[in-house]
Write a protein that holds these residues in place. Structure first.
Motif, PDB file in Angstrom:
ATOM      1  N   LYS A  28      -8.251  39.945   1.180  1.00 14.01           N
ATOM      2  CA  LYS A  28      -6.826  40.132   1.420  1.00 14.01           C
ATOM      3  C   LYS A  28      -6.099  38.928   0.830  1.00 14.01           C
ATOM      4  CE  LYS A  28      -6.841  42.825   5.674  1.00 14.01           C
ATOM      5  NZ  LYS A  28      -6.045  43.061   6.901  1.00 14.01           N
ATOM      6  N   ILE A  29      -4.874  39.152   0.420  1.00 15.01           N
ATOM      7  CA  ILE A  29      -4.005  38.070  -0.034  1.00 15.01           C
ATOM      8  C   ILE A  29      -3.121  37.644   1.134  1.00 15.01           C
ATOM      9  CG2 ILE A  29      -1.959  37.580  -1.440  1.00 15.01           C
ATOM     10  CD1 ILE A  29      -3.202  39.167  -3.681  1.00 15.01           C
ATOM     11  N   MET A  30      -2.978  36.333   1.311  1.00 16.03           N
ATOM     12  CA  MET A  30      -1.999  35.822   2.267  1.00 16.03           C
ATOM     13  C   MET A  30      -0.674  35.711   1.508  1.00 16.03           C
ATOM     14  SD  MET A  30      -1.803  32.335   4.518  1.00 16.03           S
ATOM     15  CE  MET A  30      -1.111  31.339   3.179  1.00 16.03           C
ATOM     16  N   ILE A  31       0.212  36.674   1.759  1.00 15.45           N
ATOM     17  CA  ILE A  31       1.476  36.691   1.027  1.00 15.45           C
ATOM     18  C   ILE A  31       2.284  35.445   1.373  1.00 15.45           C
ATOM     19  CG2 ILE A  31       1.560  39.194   0.693  1.00 15.45           C
ATOM     20  CD1 ILE A  31       3.398  39.389   3.112  1.00 15.45           C
ATOM     21  N   GLY A  32       2.978  34.944   0.371  1.00 17.77           N
ATOM     22  CA  GLY A  32       3.797  33.743   0.554  1.00 17.77           C
ATOM     23  C   GLY A  32       3.112  32.478   0.093  1.00 17.77           C
ATOM     24  N   GLY A  33       1.783  32.404   0.243  1.00 12.05           N
ATOM     25  CA  GLY A  33       1.035  31.227  -0.189  1.00 12.05           C
ATOM     26  C   GLY A  33       1.555  29.945   0.450  1.00 12.05           C
ATOM     27  N   LEU A  34       1.437  28.859  -0.293  1.00 12.82           N
ATOM     28  CA  LEU A  34       1.893  27.560   0.207  1.00 12.82           C
ATOM     29  C   LEU A  34       3.390  27.561   0.505  1.00 12.82           C
ATOM     30  CD1 LEU A  34      -0.082  25.145  -2.150  1.00 12.82           C
ATOM     31  CD2 LEU A  34      -0.468  25.478   0.304  1.00 12.82           C
ATOM     32  N   THR A  35       4.162  28.265  -0.317  1.00 18.82           N
ATOM     33  CA  THR A  35       5.609  28.340  -0.105  1.00 18.82           C
ATOM     34  C   THR A  35       5.918  29.028   1.221  1.00 18.82           C
ATOM     35  OG1 THR A  35       6.014  28.395  -2.481  1.00 18.82           O
ATOM     36  CG2 THR A  35       7.781  29.206  -1.070  1.00 18.82           C
ATOM     37  N   GLY A  36       5.260  30.133   1.480  1.00 14.36           N
ATOM     38  CA  GLY A  36       5.462  30.851   2.736  1.00 14.36           C
ATOM     39  C   GLY A  36       5.039  30.026   3.936  1.00 14.36           C
ATOM     40  N   TRP A  37       3.912  29.299   3.792  1.00 10.43           N
ATOM     41  CA  TRP A  37       3.415  28.437   4.869  1.00 10.43           C
ATOM     42  C   TRP A  37       4.464  27.368   5.211  1.00 10.43           C
ATOM     43  CZ3 TRP A  37      -1.029  29.405   7.508  1.00 10.43           C
ATOM     44  CH2 TRP A  37      -1.521  28.395   8.345  1.00 10.43           C
ATOM     45  N   ALA A  38       5.026  26.760   4.164  1.00 11.46           N
ATOM     46  CA  ALA A  38       6.065  25.746   4.363  1.00 11.46           C
ATOM     47  C   ALA A  38       7.309  26.367   4.984  1.00 11.46           C
ATOM     48  CB  ALA A  38       6.410  25.069   3.038  1.00 11.46           C
ATOM     49  N   ASP A  39       7.700  27.551   4.510  1.00  7.97           N
ATOM     50  CA  ASP A  39       8.878  28.230   5.057  1.00  7.97           C
ATOM     51  C   ASP A  39       8.727  28.516   6.548  1.00  7.97           C
ATOM     52  OD1 ASP A  39      10.090  28.206   2.575  1.00  7.97           O
ATOM     53  OD2 ASP A  39       9.764  30.350   2.172  1.00  7.97           O
ATOM     54  N   GLU A  40       7.506  28.774   6.984  1.00  9.10           N
ATOM     55  CA  GLU A  40       7.242  29.035   8.401  1.00  9.10           C
ATOM     56  C   GLU A  40       7.255  27.748   9.228  1.00  9.10           C
ATOM     57  OE1 GLU A  40       6.864  31.921  10.031  1.00  9.10           O
ATOM     58  OE2 GLU A  40       6.879  33.258   8.298  1.00  9.10           O
TER      59      GLU A  40
END
Length: 131
Positions: A112-124
């Motif tokens: 599976k792909i974790m959508i958002g990647g590092l950018t999404g992780w930071a956004d959260e």
């Protein structure tokens, strides 16, 4: 008629099939974060882009650095065949996770792909590891 309704909505059955298909190949940052927080880790999280130095500077806690170009039959033999891999890259502007997911699928590995990647992780607002 608006742009929203230019094309009719899918039937409920088609919509359900579509979203089930998406969820079978995607997860998101919050789901991964929650799994690690609760100790419910039934997957291997792969950071699939960048140099070892970049990984050392910033990565998601619990991730293994394995660049997509290094995904091979021999390297993947490290894990049992049924291991689910969750891959992520820099973010929506990066296709490294897609490349890794394709390679893993071609090796008959669940992915599976974790959508958002590092950018999404930071956004959260989730923390990163260094080192």
């Amino acid at each position: 008629m608006s742009y929203v309704t230019d094309y009719p909505a899918a039937t409920a059955e088609n919509a359900a099939n579509h979203f089930l298909q998406r969820l079978s190949v995607e997860t998101d940052c919050d789901d991964v974060h929650t799994a690690f927080k609760e100790g419910d880790i039934d997957f291997v999280l792969l950071h699939v882009v960048g140099s070892p130095e970049a990984f050392a500077r910033r990565h998601i806690p619990g991730a293994v650095h394995l660049r997509h170009r290094d995904i091979t039959v021999n390297r993947m033999a490290e894990w049992p065949p049924e291991t689910l891999f969750v891959v992520y890259c820099a973010g929506p502007h990066c296709n490294g996770a897609d490349r890794a997911a394709l390679k893993l699928a071609q090796l008959d590995r669940p992915v599976k792909i974790m959508i958002g990647g590092l950018t999404g992780w930071a956004d959260e607002g989730f923390a990163f590891n260094a080192g």
